[in-house]
Design an enzyme around this catalytic site. Sequence first.
Site, PDB file in Angstrom:
ATOM      1  N   CYS A  34       0.829  -1.208   0.000  1.00 57.54           N
ATOM      2  CA  CYS A  34       0.000   0.000   0.000  1.00 57.54           C
ATOM      3  C   CYS A  34       0.864   1.260   0.000  1.00 57.54           C
ATOM      4  CB  CYS A  34      -0.929   0.001   1.209  1.00 57.54           C
ATOM      5  SG  CYS A  34      -2.082  -1.383   1.251  1.00 57.54           S
TER       6      CYS A  34
ATOM      7  N   ARG B 281      -7.864  -3.968  -3.538  1.00 60.14           N
ATOM      8  CA  ARG B 281      -7.291  -2.818  -4.246  1.00 60.14           C
ATOM      9  C   ARG B 281      -8.188  -2.478  -5.439  1.00 60.14           C
ATOM     10  NH1 ARG B 281      -2.383  -2.555  -1.809  1.00 60.14           N
ATOM     11  NH2 ARG B 281      -1.644  -4.534  -0.953  1.00 60.14           N
TER      12      ARG B 281
END
Length: 216
Positions: A53, A130
């Site tokens: 991330c 995601r």
Amino acid sequence: MENQEKESYMPRIGDQAPDFESITTTGKLVFSEYNKGSWVILFSHPADFTPVCTTEMTGFANEKDFFAAHQTKLMGLSIDSIHSHIAWVNAVYDKTGVLFEFPIIADIDMKVAKLYGMLQPGESETAAVRAVFIIDPMGKVRLVMYYPLSVGRNMEEIKRSLLALQTSDEYKVSLPLDWKPGDKVIIGAPRTVESLLERKASNLDMVDWYLAMKTL
């Protein structure tokens, strides 16, 4: 049953983007107001202070000039508190000098994640996958991408897809495989015999009568 359907809802291409109000790292925002008159890329990440991330958020931050030049705002999300978000923004800034200036939604109640189908139980019931939603200035969902927790996104593909959508809208054309700016575009197939004959007499680059290309 109604709640189950709501929780499993995933906006589709062509849908109006679900509206919401949330606390973000830049203050309280109403999505429809943020989106008004601008393209928006809304994307989720599984959690703050995680390695993949961090690379992705840094990638978006580093491309801020590109997105600004193409009338596109960014908005991130994870199922974390505003305090966690601010601490993460600060940590990355201190360690790398990269500042996440775009708003990051503190979706601790999972409200927005559920609105956008970012929670997928087969992957995780508590962390958003995601997801990437490209939303046009009219608030319509134009493109959707989903990646699993373990695989980072491709920034060049996100940028290419945005440019392709904007080019298609502006010139009313379609884009072929692997299209990138400067490549030829596809002209819609003729729908009458008259337009077919006009096409055959044109200077278009024709593979066949239904597949004709040109340079913008």
